[in-house]
Design a protein around this motif. Structure first.
Motif, PDB file in Angstrom:
ATOM      1  N   ILE A 194       0.858  -1.182   0.000  1.00 56.89           N
ATOM      2  CA  ILE A 194       0.000   0.000   0.000  1.00 56.89           C
ATOM      3  C   ILE A 194       0.897   1.235   0.000  1.00 56.89           C
ATOM      4  N   VAL A 195       0.616   2.158  -0.916  1.00 56.68           N
ATOM      5  CA  VAL A 195       1.431   3.359  -1.064  1.00 56.68           C
ATOM      6  C   VAL A 195       0.786   4.488  -0.277  1.00 56.68           C
ATOM      7  N   HIS A 196       1.566   5.164   0.571  1.00 53.93           N
ATOM      8  CA  HIS A 196       1.035   6.299   1.315  1.00 53.93           C
ATOM      9  C   HIS A 196       2.122   7.346   1.396  1.00 53.93           C
ATOM     10  N   ASP A 197       1.752   8.606   1.163  1.00 55.68           N
ATOM     11  CA  ASP A 197       2.745   9.667   1.012  1.00 55.68           C
ATOM     12  C   ASP A 197       3.840   9.148   0.078  1.00 55.68           C
ATOM     13  N   ALA A 198       5.114   9.325   0.445  1.00 59.30           N
ATOM     14  CA  ALA A 198       6.158   8.825  -0.442  1.00 59.30           C
ATOM     15  C   ALA A 198       6.761   7.560   0.124  1.00 59.30           C
ATOM     16  N   SER A 199       5.927   6.691   0.676  1.00 63.88           N
ATOM     17  CA  SER A 199       6.396   5.435   1.246  1.00 63.88           C
ATOM     18  C   SER A 199       5.506   4.300   0.769  1.00 63.88           C
ATOM     19  N   VAL A 200       6.030   3.063   0.956  1.00 63.32           N
ATOM     20  CA  VAL A 200       5.197   1.902   0.664  1.00 63.32           C
ATOM     21  C   VAL A 200       5.303   0.966   1.855  1.00 63.32           C
ATOM     22  N   CYS A 207       5.272  -2.868   2.890  1.00 58.70           N
ATOM     23  CA  CYS A 207       5.448  -4.179   2.271  1.00 58.70           C
ATOM     24  C   CYS A 207       4.271  -5.089   2.605  1.00 58.70           C
ATOM     25  N   PRO A 208       3.788  -5.849   1.612  1.00 59.30           N
ATOM     26  CA  PRO A 208       2.613  -6.682   1.867  1.00 59.30           C
ATOM     27  C   PRO A 208       2.893  -7.890   2.759  1.00 59.30           C
ATOM     28  N   LEU A 209       4.157  -8.270   2.916  1.00 62.82           N
ATOM     29  CA  LEU A 209       4.395  -9.495   3.686  1.00 62.82           C
ATOM     30  C   LEU A 209       4.419  -9.268   5.193  1.00 62.82           C
ATOM     31  N   HIS A 210       5.248  -8.330   5.676  1.00 65.12           N
ATOM     32  CA  HIS A 210       5.295  -8.137   7.120  1.00 65.12           C
ATOM     33  C   HIS A 210       5.266  -6.664   7.507  1.00 65.12           C
ATOM     34  N   ASN A 211       4.722  -5.839   6.621  1.00 68.29           N
ATOM     35  CA  ASN A 211       4.483  -4.428   6.956  1.00 68.29           C
ATOM     36  C   ASN A 211       5.708  -3.559   7.199  1.00 68.29           C
ATOM     37  N   ALA A 212       6.847  -3.887   6.639  1.00 72.81           N
ATOM     38  CA  ALA A 212       7.964  -2.950   6.713  1.00 72.81           C
ATOM     39  C   ALA A 212       7.585  -1.710   5.891  1.00 72.81           C
ATOM     40  N   VAL A 213       7.995  -0.522   6.376  1.00 69.25           N
ATOM     41  CA  VAL A 213       7.702   0.701   5.630  1.00 69.25           C
ATOM     42  C   VAL A 213       8.983   1.191   4.962  1.00 69.25           C
ATOM     43  N   ILE A 214       8.941   1.352   3.641  1.00 72.23           N
ATOM     44  CA  ILE A 214      10.132   1.754   2.892  1.00 72.23           C
ATOM     45  C   ILE A 214       9.922   3.147   2.303  1.00 72.23           C
ATOM     46  N   GLU A 215      10.906   4.020   2.503  1.00 77.43           N
ATOM     47  CA  GLU A 215      10.819   5.353   1.917  1.00 77.43           C
ATOM     48  C   GLU A 215      11.260   5.262   0.469  1.00 77.43           C
ATOM     49  N   LEU A 216      10.384   5.725  -0.415  1.00 82.14           N
ATOM     50  CA  LEU A 216      10.603   5.454  -1.823  1.00 82.14           C
ATOM     51  C   LEU A 216      11.775   6.232  -2.418  1.00 82.14           C
ATOM     52  N   ALA A 217      12.023   7.447  -1.941  1.00 86.95           N
ATOM     53  CA  ALA A 217      13.054   8.247  -2.584  1.00 86.95           C
ATOM     54  C   ALA A 217      14.451   7.725  -2.259  1.00 86.95           C
ATOM     55  N   THR A 218      14.629   7.239  -1.013  1.00 85.02           N
ATOM     56  CA  THR A 218      15.960   6.803  -0.613  1.00 85.02           C
ATOM     57  C   THR A 218      16.089   5.296  -0.595  1.00 85.02           C
ATOM     58  N   GLY A 219      14.975   4.580  -0.471  1.00 81.76           N
ATOM     59  CA  GLY A 219      15.012   3.135  -0.374  1.00 81.76           C
ATOM     60  C   GLY A 219      15.245   2.647   1.043  1.00 81.76           C
ATOM     61  N   PHE A 220      15.361   3.564   2.013  1.00 85.66           N
ATOM     62  CA  PHE A 220      15.605   3.139   3.387  1.00 85.66           C
ATOM     63  C   PHE A 220      14.368   2.527   4.016  1.00 85.66           C
ATOM     64  N   MET A 221      14.580   1.477   4.815  1.00 85.84           N
ATOM     65  CA  MET A 221      13.497   0.861   5.553  1.00 85.84           C
ATOM     66  C   MET A 221      13.415   1.555   6.901  1.00 85.84           C
ATOM     67  N   GLN A 222      12.229   1.968   7.296  1.00 82.95           N
ATOM     68  CA  GLN A 222      12.081   2.625   8.590  1.00 82.95           C
ATOM     69  C   GLN A 222      12.250   1.614   9.714  1.00 82.95           C
ATOM     70  N   GLY A 223      12.634   2.109  10.887  1.00 87.56           N
ATOM     71  CA  GLY A 223      12.711   1.216  12.032  1.00 87.56           C
ATOM     72  C   GLY A 223      14.127   0.835  12.360  1.00 87.56           C
ATOM     73  N   PRO A 224      14.298   0.190  13.516  1.00 88.38           N
ATOM     74  CA  PRO A 224      15.634  -0.064  14.059  1.00 88.38           C
ATOM     75  C   PRO A 224      16.456  -1.051  13.227  1.00 88.38           C
ATOM     76  N   GLU A 225      15.784  -1.986  12.534  1.00 89.06           N
ATOM     77  CA  GLU A 225      16.558  -2.995  11.831  1.00 89.06           C
ATOM     78  C   GLU A 225      17.316  -2.453  10.627  1.00 89.06           C
TER      79      GLU A 225
END
Ligand SMILES: Cc1cc2nc3c(=O)[nH]c(=O)nc-3n(C[C@H](O)[C@H](O)[C@H](O)COP(=O)(O)OP(=O)(O)OC[C@H]3O[C@@H](n4cnc5c(N)ncnc54)[C@H](O)[C@@H]3O)c2cc1C
Ligand code: HEM
Ligand code: SF4
Ligand code: SF4
Ligand code: FES
Lengths: 815, 116
Positions: free
Chosen positions: B57-63, B65-83
């Motif tokens: 699901i795309v929201h603002d400039a992020s997506v 992930c359908p499998l386990h809900n990781a949020v990825i910032e589309l412009a940089t490709g960084f995954m949000q969160g501590p991991e």
């Protein structure tokens, strides 16, 4: 004296001449051609002429006296047909004129949608005075109907003008929201609401198929078959630069006439200005940059060259009462922060986008008072961190201490009205809190009715509680739905119904969402609530659904999908099994497995194969089993009186009836059912969301079981005697859950939250209520029972969803 | 590597707040369109466990992930969160008039390339 010839007497060339004559009146001898039979007028003010707020005379920029005083030879109503650059002459319809310097300022022409019927009388565009007069004429007849194709700046100004002149007006717009190039969804929604208040109908996602009529336009037909009666059709879908003349003359033309920063074309004696030019790949459609170009051009002609540069632009709509403004780049992005302010009561929306401590974009609706200040900040690129906290409130808030909201509430007199819906004043609320010892918002609602209807005063009521109770008040009791809002699921559901909110942007605006387009948590929930509360009215938003519900298959850990066809009540047949076997062979499906819900699961289907797999299953009479959805999944049955020696009722038959009646419905979370033919319970009905145990006396209706992360036996709702009663009871129960459940809340959790008593009171004890719930479910099924596979297998829905939009081959990539 | 632009389709081929895929020799690429008509392209593999980001699901400039809900910032490709974690992003551009989307594979450098 040098001879200057100008082709086109429009806004851009008019400004060139003004500057020229002001600076050096004797420098050039000017001949001015104009295809329109008149001189220069302020084209952008045609809209007030259309609406009747101004007369044509008021918008003329240069009259005969002005042309006379400046000794301009006017050849109005005469089109230029050719430019001969070798002989340096311009060929008009009535003869040639030689030039030393030439300016091409031919503007642009409206784009005509290439549909059947576009040439019928009554189909017009909106560009010049003649178009405006034609619209005014058409609106003179009483009861006339107009259809405006295009919901951009021009289309909406035309629509507003025609409406003011008494026509019935419908605006058709191709994408999801009005003025989509200038506004975001939220502002587009507010604009639409304001236009609708003025009596203008707006249809978005409306694609014109053709225009109908014998000798005169009669109707517009849309791609979905809708027909709209029309006496007048206005096309306002965009413009195309007028470049034919320049092209024929051999000047460099790309999408428009190519000019350098001095407005010179590829021929040093020929200049171009206005909407017909292209500079550094940019085209122009608003007057501000054209005026800038005009100044540069005039300077060059007089030997004082400047240099043109593209600047940020801003847009306003000239429809009285629709105040909107947009400027800069307001797309969301990484490293960008947004600040959103919404005031639903006033219909105000503001969104600022900040990057690297600079304001880079702004969208405003309803209150555009600070538009110029924001626009200046964007153009200057000034740092904004110092005023970050109050930036969104505008210029007047800068430099003063922010207001303390508590102090403001404390200062209100006791008879100040807090809750407008129920007429509750401050004194009554604080009185009730103290006298009755109320400590939660729900208690205050129950005792005073304050904040119990539309809820917009909830913030004030909470402040009153904090003020009265001090540290004893703990507002954390409400768990917000997600970080985009402070409201809980319950609040949102209540407000959607109370305020009749019918679309996602509407909910986000009216309930003051803190983000511009939500997140992966709230969007699917809102989509479900709107679908459940407004059947037939709300259009499902695919992009707010989880992938499984978007492609109607289950995503697996490797990104492939599993496909489960419906088998009513768990029954299947030789022909269905054969079709399944054929599909498995044809698409080399790696795994076939029986599911816990008595279905057959084909696992490992590639996404691009899905439409073909569905088509084959459809052809054998099977539909989607919704094994992926927050929806009715399966009704498991045992063989009951058909075969079993213990069977007391036709459990298989009842299961099939329930599934046939309820399939396709969306629910807050998945719903699994079962019907067992006797208390031996072979269908395991007592751990399902809804279960039936048949007995000699009739049917025991169970619900709220769980056999997942939690394990829990069902509760007995009631007992009934006939199959019909059983079906009605179950359907009504599920409908109550559909209306009350929070998104992703299973039935057993819903029961725990609302209590058995309230459910029994609505469904079991009150036959009339039960009937109502049943009927509401049946009504919504009219829109829900469509096989999603059939829609997609036919290619009707989003074919690209299943195919790559492009393939870059190895050779291309290596080049 | 000079930047080579590949025409992949029209802005309107992708729904707002949606995504489509492009196949390439470097693997599947997800192309996203935000509510504001911005286009982003990333490798179609979630840094967490390889989920197809184009299906999220795309929201603002992020997506998400359908499998386990990781949020990825589309412009940089960084995954949000501590991991942490990051997907490769690709440059795109959209012609303002024709709305044609073009994609560059220049950032695919570092991916094994058989020809070089
Ligand atoms: C109803 C309406 C509302 C608008 N509102 C706004 C607004 O609010 N804000 C804003 O910034 N912009 C607005 N615009 C856009 C703005 O009007 C244009 O950007 C501007 O008029 C373009 O100026 P121009 O000189 O390039 O072309 P034009 O003003 O179109 O002038 C070109 C002239 O050249 C003539 N011509 C063309 N070919 C030939 C030929 N071969 N021989 C002789 N003559 C020829 C045409 O007849 C025309 O008179 C609006 C436009 C319309 C139609
Ligand atoms: C001509 C186009 C395509 C071909 C030939 C193709 C072929 C393949 C093949 C061979 C696999 C490997 C299966 C496996 O790993 O077991 C695969 C996997 C996959 N395909 Fe495609 N595919 C195409 C287009 C697409 C498109 C457009 C999409 C999505 C929009 C897509 C989605 C997937 C997914 C999600 C997987 C799972 C693999 C993973 O997650 O890494 N495919 N495809
Ligand atoms: S539940 Fe009863 S009727 Fe149904 S199969 Fe089992 S024993 Fe037979
Ligand atoms: S039990 Fe767990 S592993 Fe098995 S299918 Fe269900 S979610 Fe997947
Ligand atoms: S694979 Fe993307 S979140 Fe797990």
């Amino acid at each position: 004296m040098q001879k200057l010839v100008v082709i086109g007497a429009g806004m851009a060339s008019g400004r060139v001449l003004e500057t020229l004559f002001e600076t050096d009146p004797g420098a050039f001898e000017v001949t001015l051609f104009n295809a329109e039979p008149r001189g220069n007028y302020n084209r952008i003010m045609l809209s007030p002429v259309l609406s009747g707020e101004k007369s044509f005379e008021e918008i003329v920029t240069h009259d005969d006296a002005w042309y006379g005083a400046n000794r301009v030879v006017c050849r109005f109503g005469e089109k230029v047909v050719a430019i001969d650059r070798t002989r340096k002459v311009v060929v008009g319809e009535n003869g040639e004129v030689p030039y030393d310097k030439l300016i091409v300022a031919t503007g642009s022409v409206p784009f005509i949608v290439p549909v059947e019927g576009r040439d019928l009388p009554g189909v017009i565009t909106y560009r010049d005075l003649d178009d405006t007069n034609r619209m005014i004429e058409a609106s003179a007849r009483a009861g006339g109907r107009a259809v405006v194709i295009g919901g951009g700046l021009l289309g909406l100004e035309a629509a507003a003008g025609l409406r003011l002149r008494g026509m019935e007006v419908t605006v058709l717009h191709l994408t999801g929201h009005l003025m989509d190039r200038q506004l975001d969804e939220a502002a587009g929604y507010l604009l639409r609401r304001d236009l609708e208040k003025r009596g203008i109908s707006v249809m978005t996602r409306a694609s014109t198929e053709r225009i109908l009529g014998e000798n005169q336009v009669e109707a517009v037909e849309l791609a979905d078959g809708t027909r709209l009666a029309a006496d007048l059709v206005v096309m306002a879908v965009g413009i195309r630069p007028s470049v034919e003349l320049a092209k024929a003359a051999g000047l460099a033309v790309n999408r428009a006439i190519v000019v350098d920063a001095q407005m010179r074309t590829s021929d040093p004696d020929v200049y171009a200005v206005g909407e017909c030019v292209e500079f550094n790949g940019t085209l122009f459609g608003l007057v501000a940059p054209l005026y800038e170009q005009a100044k540069i051009l005039a300077g060059c002609l007089l030997g004082r060259p400047g240099s043109f540069a593209v600047k940020e632009l801003s847009t306003k709509l000239k429809v009285t009462g629709c105040d909107l403004f947009s400027a800069g780049d307001f797309a969301a992005g990484d490293g960008r922060e947004e600040i959103v302010l919404r005031d639903p009561a006033q219909g105000v929306y503001r969104r600022l986008v900040i990057e690297d401590d600079r304001l880079v974009g702004a969208v405003m609706y309803g209150d555009t008072g600070d538009a110029n200040w924001f626009f200046d900040l964007i153009r200057e690129g000034a740092p904004v961190s110092a005023m970050r906290e109050t930036l969104i409130f505008g210029q007047s808030y800068q430099g003063t201490a922010p207001l303390d909201p508590m102090a403001a509430v404390a200062a209100l007199p006791d008879d100040a009205e807090i809750c407008g819906c129920n007429g509750v004043c401050k004194g009554k609320i604080t009185g009730a809190i103290t006298a009755k010892g109320l400590t939660s918002l729900d208690e205050v609602r129950a005792h005073t009715k304050a904040s119990a209807s539309c809820g917009t005063c909830t913030g004030l009521v909470e402040q009153l509680m904090a003020m009265t109770l001090g540290a004893a008040y703990n507002p954390a009791a409400v768990k917000p739905m997600c970080p985009c809002t402070d409201l809980s699921h319950g609040d949102v559901r209540r407000l959607i119904v109370a305020k009749e909110l019918k679309s996602i942007p509407e909910v986000m605006q009216e309930l003051e969402w803190k983000t511009s387009c939500g997140c992966a948590k709230c969007r699917p929930a809102l989509n479900y609530y709107l679908l459940a509360d407004w059947p037939g009215e709300y259009a499902d938003d695919d992009q707010s659904r989880f992938i499984n519900e978007r492609v109607h298959a289950n995503i697996q850990k490797d990104g492939t999908y599993s496909v489960v066809p419906r088998m009513w009540g768990g029954l299947t047949s030789a022909s269905e099994l054969r079709a399944i076997a054929d599909v498995v062979d044809k698409f080399s499906i790696p795994t076939v497995k029986c599911t816990g819900g008595q279905r057959i699961d084909m696992l490992g289907v590639k996404k691009e194969d899905l439409p073909a797999v569905w088509a084959d299953l459809n052809a054998a009479g099977m539909v989607s089993g919704a094994a992926y959805g927050k929806a009715l999944r399966t009704v498991k049955t045992c063989v009951g009186t058909d075969w079993c020696r213990f069977g007391t009722q036709d459990s298989t038959g009842l299961g099939v009836k329930i599934e046939r009646f309820m399939w396709g419905s969306w629910t807050p979370a998945k719903v699994k059912m079962a019907v067992s033919g006797c208390p031996r319970n072979c269908a395991e009905a007592t751990c399902k969301d809804v279960g039936v145990i048949c007995t000699d006396a009739g049917y025991e209706i169970h619900f709220a079981g769980a056999a997942g992360l939690d394990i829990k036996g069902t509760e007995v709702l009631t007992q009934v005697k006939t199959e019909e009663e059983a079906l009605e009871m179950i359907v009504a129960l599920v409908q109550l859950y559909r209306e009350q459940g929070h998104y992703l809340e299973r039935i057993y959790k819903w029961l725990k939250r609302v209590g058995m008593e309230s459910i029994r009171a609505a469904i079991v004890e009150d036959a009339e209520k039960r009937r109502h719930y049943f009927e509401r479910f049946a009504y919504s099924q009219r829109f829900a029972q469509r096989d999603p596979w059939a829609d997609r297998a036919s290619g009707g829905v989003a074919p690209h969803e299943f195919r790559p939009m492009a393939e870059i081959s190895y050779r291309e990539a290596a080049e | 590597m000079t930047r080579e632009w590949h025409r992949i389709g029209l802005l309107t081929d992708i729904p707002r707040r949606g995504a489509r895929c492009v196949t390439s020799p470097f693997g599947r690429i997800a192309v996203f369109r935000t509510a504001d008509d911005e286009i982003f392209a990333t490798e179609d593999r979630c840094p967490h466990r390889g989920g197809p980001l184009s299906q999220g699901i795309v929201h603002d400039a992020s997506v998400t992930c359908p499998l386990h809900n990781a949020v990825i910032e589309l412009a940089t490709g960084f995954m949000q969160g501590p991991e942490g974690g990051r997907v490769r992003v690709f440059a795109t551009r959209v012609d303002p008039l024709t709305r044609v989307i073009e994609l560059s594979l220049a950032e695919a450098a570092g991916v094994p390339e058989a020809a070089e």
